[in-house]
Design a protein around this motif. Structure first.
Motif, PDB file in Angstrom:
ATOM      1  N   THR A   1       0.825  -1.211   0.000  1.00  0.00           N
ATOM      2  CA  THR A   1       0.000   0.000   0.000  1.00  0.00           C
ATOM      3  C   THR A   1       0.855   1.255   0.000  1.00  0.00           C
ATOM      4  OG1 THR A   1      -1.740  -1.167   1.190  1.00  0.00           O
ATOM      5  CG2 THR A   1      -1.822   1.228   1.231  1.00  0.00           C
ATOM      6  N   ARG A   2       1.872   1.283   0.835  1.00  0.00           N
ATOM      7  CA  ARG A   2       2.742   2.462   0.891  1.00  0.00           C
ATOM      8  C   ARG A   2       3.515   2.651  -0.401  1.00  0.00           C
ATOM      9  NH1 ARG A   2       4.990   2.762   7.098  1.00  0.00           N
ATOM     10  NH2 ARG A   2       2.934   3.050   8.026  1.00  0.00           N
ATOM     11  N   ARG A   3       3.978   1.557  -0.995  1.00  0.00           N
ATOM     12  CA  ARG A   3       4.695   1.658  -2.270  1.00  0.00           C
ATOM     13  C   ARG A   3       3.743   2.121  -3.372  1.00  0.00           C
ATOM     14  NH1 ARG A   3       8.813   3.550  -4.733  1.00  0.00           N
ATOM     15  NH2 ARG A   3       9.230   2.495  -6.687  1.00  0.00           N
TER      16      ARG A   3
ATOM     17  N   PHE B   1       1.181   4.052  -3.019  1.00  0.00           N
ATOM     18  CA  PHE B   1       0.988   5.486  -2.808  1.00  0.00           C
ATOM     19  C   PHE B   1       2.168   6.275  -3.361  1.00  0.00           C
ATOM     20  CE2 PHE B   1       1.582   9.316  -0.236  1.00  0.00           C
ATOM     21  CZ  PHE B   1       0.381   9.961  -0.512  1.00  0.00           C
ATOM     22  N   GLN B   2       3.386   5.796  -3.080  1.00  0.00           N
ATOM     23  CA  GLN B   2       4.568   6.472  -3.605  1.00  0.00           C
ATOM     24  C   GLN B   2       4.547   6.515  -5.127  1.00  0.00           C
ATOM     25  OE1 GLN B   2       7.751   4.128  -2.002  1.00  0.00           O
ATOM     26  NE2 GLN B   2       7.838   5.285  -0.082  1.00  0.00           N
TER      27      GLN B   2
ATOM     28  N   ALA C   1       1.963   6.359  -7.101  1.00  0.00           N
ATOM     29  CA  ALA C   1       0.889   7.228  -7.571  1.00  0.00           C
ATOM     30  C   ALA C   1       1.294   8.694  -7.497  1.00  0.00           C
ATOM     31  CB  ALA C   1      -0.371   6.993  -6.750  1.00  0.00           C
ATOM     32  N   VAL C   2       2.030   9.045  -6.463  1.00  0.00           N
ATOM     33  CA  VAL C   2       2.463  10.439  -6.298  1.00  0.00           C
ATOM     34  C   VAL C   2       3.585  10.774  -7.282  1.00  0.00           C
ATOM     35  CG1 VAL C   2       3.596  12.042  -4.704  1.00  0.00           C
ATOM     36  CG2 VAL C   2       1.724  10.613  -3.910  1.00  0.00           C
TER      37      VAL C   2
END
Length: 64
Positions: free
Chosen positions: A23-25, A27-28, A30-31
C-alpha cells in the motif's frame, strides 16, 4: 503487468506487513507518476506488489 497471484498464495510471513508495504509503495508510485506507472496504465497496486515480491523495493517497519 498483472498481480503476482502465485507469490500471494505462497506467501507465509506476516500478511499485515505485506499489505502495508504494498500500500505504501503504491501510494509512492501514484504520487511520483514514474514512467513505469505510465507503462503499466496507471495500475500502481499491481506494480507495487511486483516490486515488493521481486525484491526491487526494500521495506522495514520501525516500531516506536
Amino acid at each position: 503487468m498483472i498481480m503476482p497471484l502465485e507469490e500471494l498464495i505462497n506467501y507465509h510471513a506476516n500478511n499485515y506487513e505485506l499489505a502495508v508495504a504494498v500500500t505504501r509503495r503504491a501510494f509512492q508510485l501514484a504520487v511520483l507518476k514514474t514512467p513505469e506507472v505510465e507503462k503499466n496504465n496507471g495500475k500502481v497496486v499491481s506494480l507495487a506488489a511486483q516490486q515488493v515480491f521481486g525484491k526491487q523495493v526494500d521495506y522495514r517497519f520501525i516500531v516506536s
